[in-house]
Design an enzyme around this catalytic site. Sequence first.
Site, PDB file in Angstrom:
ATOM      1  N   HIS A 179      -2.656   6.769   4.408  1.00  0.00           N
ATOM      2  CA  HIS A 179      -1.562   5.810   4.587  1.00  0.00           C
ATOM      3  C   HIS A 179      -0.206   6.339   4.130  1.00  0.00           C
ATOM      4  O   HIS A 179       0.649   5.575   3.669  1.00  0.00           O
ATOM      5  CB  HIS A 179      -1.885   4.493   3.863  1.00  0.00           C
ATOM      6  N   CYS A 238       0.781  -1.247   0.000  1.00  0.00           N
ATOM      7  CA  CYS A 238       0.000   0.000   0.000  1.00  0.00           C
ATOM      8  C   CYS A 238       0.811   1.296   0.000  1.00  0.00           C
ATOM      9  O   CYS A 238       0.710   2.104  -0.923  1.00  0.00           O
ATOM     10  CB  CYS A 238      -0.945   0.021   1.202  1.00  0.00           C
TER      11      CYS A 238
END
Length: 522
Positions: free
Chosen positions: A140, A84
């Site tokens: 993130h 990610c």
Amino acid sequence: MSSGGSLKKMELCKMYHLCILVALSLSVAVANRAIKPPHILLVVADDLGWSDVGFHGSKIQTPNIDQLASEGVILDNYYVMPICTPTRSALLTGMYPIHTGLQHLVLFPSSPYGLSTNFTTLPQKLKESGYATHMVGKWHLGYNKWEITPTYRGFDTFYGFYNGQEDHYSHKVLDILDLRDNEEPVRDLDGTFGTFAFAERAKKVIESHNSSAPLFLYMAFQNVHIPLQVPKRYSDKYSFIDNEDRRTYAGMVDILDEAVGNITQAMKDAGLWEDTLMVFTTDNGGWHNHGGFNWPLRGEKTTLWEGGVRGVSFVHGNMLGRRGEKCEGLMHVTDWFPTLVNIAGGTLDQAPTPLDGMNLWNTISNGDPSPRKEILLNIDVEPQTENSFRKLSTDIYEGIALRAGDMKLLLSVPNASWYKPPELGGDSSMRQYTPFDKNDRLGWFQDGAKTTGGTLQVALYNITADPTEHDDLSEKLPDVVKEMKERVQDYMKGVVPPPTKTKDPKALIKALEEGIWTPWQD
């Protein structure tokens, strides 16, 4: 000539000049429309597998995504990072993660660092071109300090969460809330499935947008990332799938597709769709232990095999020079930065130089040969010197992979297998290592691969001829291996080591005090 003839001639002249004026006005209008920056809808799905969309043959229903893909250009030779944080950093900066220090693992709730403010982000560049910029969903990229959170990195508004995953209903991470409207905590959505809330906020952004300015909407879904959760009516559609995790995952893909349909419909209702360029991409491959599959590609999320890094992606919009086709040219997630800035009419003068991304608009839109001849898929290896940077106790290294033309070189990579979805007859009980399970690291041994323990030291594949990575050519083509290793060594010279900082306990202390994960450093 009679006065009547003169009058008729004057009327004809007037009509002629009127026609010229009308034609010129139309030309100007067309030209203005052509050079007017489009609205940009950038949709990122989380952990979506190669074989988990209808246009790649899945039995999971994705009618909205499939229609958009069929009306646009499907990117068939497009690469992302295997996990990610690295993908999101590459997407928003146009830089390989080895150049931002975010190439190793992902950011955790207590990671005391994030995407450095030394790097200009895509929304910051689009604001220079007059865009209104909005983000919904998963960040993130760090939040230890406010200055690295979305509304300080170019987004006018942010509605979403800072960490890598959260409970889809309670919106908590480790039982602590992680959901914000700009900087304010959102405490009234307990029990509401996250994707529904994110799609609803996206609709509000679209409905309230002043169309005199171009819109940039970064829609970063959590679906289909774990935890595997879904309203029962969605998983019930897939009762033919015996495996419960896969059935739940399929329902999550179904919700993702529904949300995409609702957002695009909102843009149509607002009169924005005809002038919108939509980009759809996954952040990495699916993870079979959590319901996602990349069949027939080898490997999965966390690996540098095709199943981990070959991404589901397409582009849709009226400004495309071609429709209903596949783009076979090499493309990497870093390429969105210069491509979209160029489409927006911006310049790259103030961006980090040199960018790793390339402007691929002519390749996507017109089918021109890709200017990209190689892609560094990652360099993530255990440090050779004791003081280069501190290892985390759970460290698993991806290794090295380079795609150059048709060829792909892998060095020091954990071996991997092929995983077929259970609804296609696959064995869902097969397990591979996970990035937090060192005892199960050894993986699978295939093709007589040359290994030390569970690590494949060198392998070479012709991806064009062998996209499923079955035929290792490293012994047959030693000169190609040597040449590609030399390119890797060139890249090694510019590697920025990951930060030496370990997890900061103050993050948890602050989160418990505030009742939400929040910046904790001044």
